[in-house]
Scaffold this active site. Structure first.
Site, PDB file in Angstrom:
ATOM      1  CB  VAL A 153      -4.606   8.714  19.169  1.00 51.00           C
ATOM      2  CG1 VAL A 153      -3.301   8.930  18.428  1.00 51.00           C
ATOM      3  CG2 VAL A 153      -4.328   8.416  20.621  1.00 51.00           C
ATOM      4  CG  ASN A 154      -6.790   7.826  14.148  1.00 50.65           C
ATOM      5  OD1 ASN A 154      -5.583   7.755  14.251  1.00 50.65           O
ATOM      6  ND2 ASN A 154      -7.518   6.912  13.550  1.00 50.65           N
ATOM      7  CG  HIS A 197      -6.203   3.782  17.705  1.00 46.92           C
ATOM      8  ND1 HIS A 197      -5.815   2.578  17.190  1.00 46.92           N
ATOM      9  CD2 HIS A 197      -5.471   4.714  17.046  1.00 46.92           C
ATOM     10  CE1 HIS A 197      -4.904   2.770  16.254  1.00 46.92           C
ATOM     11  NE2 HIS A 197      -4.683   4.062  16.151  1.00 46.92           N
ATOM     12  CG  ASN A 198     -11.878   6.208  16.622  1.00 44.33           C
ATOM     13  OD1 ASN A 198     -11.172   6.114  15.619  1.00 44.33           O
ATOM     14  ND2 ASN A 198     -13.023   5.566  16.736  1.00 44.33           N
ATOM     15  CD1 TRP A 252     -12.777   1.846  17.676  1.00 41.15           C
ATOM     16  CD2 TRP A 252     -14.298   2.224  19.271  1.00 41.15           C
ATOM     17  NE1 TRP A 252     -13.827   2.526  17.098  1.00 41.15           N
ATOM     18  CE2 TRP A 252     -14.777   2.774  18.051  1.00 41.15           C
ATOM     19  CE3 TRP A 252     -15.092   2.327  20.411  1.00 41.15           C
ATOM     20  CZ2 TRP A 252     -16.002   3.421  17.973  1.00 41.15           C
ATOM     21  CZ3 TRP A 252     -16.315   2.970  20.321  1.00 41.15           C
ATOM     22  CH2 TRP A 252     -16.752   3.512  19.114  1.00 41.15           C
ATOM     23  CG  HIS A 289       0.357  14.324  27.086  1.00 36.94           C
ATOM     24  ND1 HIS A 289      -0.627  15.260  27.282  1.00 36.94           N
ATOM     25  CD2 HIS A 289       1.532  15.000  27.112  1.00 36.94           C
ATOM     26  CE1 HIS A 289      -0.082  16.459  27.407  1.00 36.94           C
ATOM     27  NE2 HIS A 289       1.228  16.325  27.310  1.00 36.94           N
ATOM     28  CB  CYS A 308      -2.894  54.001  13.830  1.00 39.39           C
ATOM     29  SG  CYS A 308      -4.357  55.053  13.655  1.00 39.39           S
ATOM     30  CB  CYS A 332      -2.613  57.696  14.881  1.00 41.77           C
ATOM     31  SG  CYS A 332      -3.765  56.969  16.053  1.00 41.77           S
ATOM     32  CE  LYS A 359      -2.104  10.166  12.377  1.00 41.54           C
ATOM     33  NZ  LYS A 359      -1.866   8.717  12.390  1.00 41.54           N
ATOM     34  NE  ARG A 381      -0.265   3.525   7.940  1.00 44.90           N
ATOM     35  CZ  ARG A 381      -0.440   2.242   7.675  1.00 44.90           C
ATOM     36  NH1 ARG A 381       0.272   1.645   6.755  1.00 44.90           N
ATOM     37  NH2 ARG A 381      -1.340   1.559   8.351  1.00 44.90           N
TER      38      ARG A 381
END
Length: 591
Positions: free
Chosen positions: A492-493, A489-490, A486, A463, A70, A67, A508, A411
């Protein structure tokens, strides 16, 4: 006469073989699926044994391999099966090829009159069950939602479900958090709640995606239960849903994660909860060959991550000048201006030792004198080497302390860059509060220009520039500088959580966690005042440690809101803010 008979016999044998081959090729029709696909291929011999009287439901595609419809549908069905592969404790995916002669009676029995046909079979179905027919869809989302609709109805109708099976609408009988706890098993001390509109499928998708994880308790609460939602959240706004909330017995709920526009809530929630599960089930040994050396263990890393090490900050300055600025062939006027701005900020706010402060001043003078020239970078690097003395020094690279990763690839420099940037914003605000600088916001503008001109990942730098595009209007009050970084950064995490760059020993999460700063969390929102106090203490000079590990004790907070525990949650401190490539961190995220 004999000759004619011989010919007749040969023709007869040829005809028989040909007919036999034709029959075999028809009766053993070629399957559209293989063992590599996430589907179980059933036939008349295996169907009953596999599907009936089982503790899992089934979704079965009946198709014909000749088919055309299908054939075109098969790739979608394969993707769908892979998409819900984690649901196999609850529902499994199968196929039956009705073009195979051995399956003709089976397909007839289940009233398959067109191809492809999709049927659901509920748990503990018997051989007399004909299944529930569903319609073929043109996309995975519709297939998934139709299946969830079927499961939801059946789960709600069932009085007895297999052990460990998920429930989708546990909030229907509860009007408050305390009442909800009374209807949950007494051995549940914590739950994760997906709050979403009634017509959303995210919560049920997440519950099914994690249905095999018995240690994760995920509950769905919809906005139709106004009282319960209001008891969990403040200032309800449907535009911010869905959200994932962490609720612990006897504790106030707090927001775990809220997707940004364009992010997949299902993927984000599942990855976040999977990482949390990994953290609680994996216990890293005291020594590991994957560590930087055999003497590095999780306790040491956790202890060091509680401080800001001067050696880490000095490492960042050296690397940024020697290897990021130094990688360019020449430095033109725009780059020299950005470099001068960067050095001026370091001179003003970097709380370094006298030798490196003198070095920064000498280098800034040298750059200023050549601001309108095109400087050969080799000349720039030679100048850095030539001015080194007992009183003017750019320290050599040393082993990372707070930013040490569980492996050399984790890191290090990326973590250190974030730490330096946060330290500079805090030092600038402290200087402002003491009547020094009148412009603490200049730190972020210098950072933006540095990223734009010197970050060696141009994709990431672009970016980050987009994230800082409205910096001029974002920074209204002096405190905004610390809080903007702050939040960034959050972001990004959040974006890099689960990324290949994430150190498994330093996952993270949103910082600071509720364990580190209880007062920073007000149910599902942040207490900006408490966050500001926490950041000012964490990146303040009293929390600095030198290379040898001696440090000034951090002032104890009377309210005990700013604890830095050495066990458990200590793994979640600043170390959580690192990444393998700082440029990736800086560039790819927003809160």
């Amino acid at each position: 006469m004999r000759k004619d008979l011989s010919v007749s016999v040969k023709v007869s044998r040829f005809t028989v073989v040909t007919l036999l081959l034709c029959f075999l090729s028809w009766s053993t029709a070629e399957s559209l699926y293989s063992a590599l696909d996430a589907v179980l291929q059933l036939n008349s011999s295996s169907f009953q044994e596999s599907v009936f009287l089982k503790d899992n439901a089934w979704i079965v595609e009946f198709y014909s391999s000749w088919c055309g419809h299908c054939i075109n549908f098969a790739p979608l069905w394969k993707k769908f099966a892979k998409d819900i592969q984690a649901w196999d404790k609850v529902v499994r995916v199968a196929v039956v090829n009705c073009a195979d002669e051995v399956n003709v009676d089976l397909c007839r029995k289940y009233q398959v009159e067109y191809y492809p046909s999709i049927k659901y079979f509920w748990i503990q179905a018997d051989e007399n069950s004909l299944g529930n027919t569903s319609y073929k869809e043109d996309n995975i989302t519709s297939l998934r939602h139709n299946l969830i609709d079927f499961l939801t109805v059946k789960v709600n109708e069932s009085t007895l479900l297999p052990s460990g099976w998920p429930k989708f609408d546990t909030d229907k009988i509860s009007q408050t958090v305390s009442e909800m706890w009374r209807h949950l098993p007494t051995n549940w001390d914590s739950i994760f709640v997906v709050i979403e509109p009634e017509n959303s499928y995210i919560g049920r998708e997440v519950i099914l995606d994690l249905s095999s994880e018995e240690d994760l308790r995920v509950v769905r609460v919809t906005t139709s239960n106004v009282n319960l939602v209001e008891d969990i959240l403040q200032d309800i706004d449907d535009s911010v849903l869905p959200v994932l909330v962490d609720i612990r017995r006897g504790k106030s709920p707090h927001l775990l994660i809220q997707p940004m526009f364009g992010e997949s809530p299902r993927r984000l929630f599942v990855e976040t909860l999977s990482r949390l599960l990994r953290l609680t089930t994996e216990s890293p040994g005291p020594e590991s060959t994957t560590m930087r050396n055999n003497n590095t263990n999780s306790s040491v890393l956790a202890s060091k991550s509680q401080r800001v090490y001067m050696s880490d900050l000095e490492n960042v300055i050296r690397y940024s000048l020697k290897q990021e600025v130094g990688v360019h062939d020449v430095l033109e006027e725009a780059q020299l201006k950005a470099l001068k701005y960067y050095l001026e900020i370091l001179i003003k706010y970097f709380p370094g030792r006298p030798p490196i402060k003198r070095f920064l001043k000498e280098l800034e003078k040298w750059v200023t004198q050549r601001i309108s020239e095109v400087v050969d970078t080799e000349v720039f690097l030679n100048y850095i080497d030539n001015i080194q003395s007992d009183t003017i020094q750019l320290p050599v690279m040393r082993e990372w302390q707070a930013c040490q990763g569980s492996k050399p690839t984790f890191r290090g420099y990326p973590c250190g860059v974030w730490m330096l940037f946060h330290t500079l914003t805090v030092q600038a605000l402290e200087d402002f509060n003491k009547g020094g600088t009148d412009n603490p916001r200049e730190v972020l503008f210098a950072m933006r220009d540095y990223v734009r001109n010197f970050f060696t990942c141009h994709y990431c730098a672009r970016h980050f520039a987009e994230m800082a595009a409205d910096l001029q209007t974002d920074l209204v009050n002096p405190n905004d500088t610390v809080l903007w970084l702050w939040r960034a950064h959050n972001r990004v995490n959040r974006r890099l959580a689960g990324d290949a760059s994430e150190d498994p020993y330093h996952p993270k999460v949103q910082f600071p966690t509720i364990q580190l700063c209880p007062d920073c969390h007000i149910k599902t929102t942040w207490n900006s005042t408490a966050v500001m106090n926490y950041l000012m203490k964490f990146y303040g000079e009293k929390n600095f440690a030198d290379f040898e590990g001696h440090h000034q004790e951090m002032l104890e907070d009377d309210s005990k809101n700013f604890a830095f525990p050495l066990q458990g949650a200590s793994l979640w401190i600043h170390s959580l803010w690192g990444s393998v490539i700082v440029i990736v961190d800086l560039a790819r995220s927003v809160t």
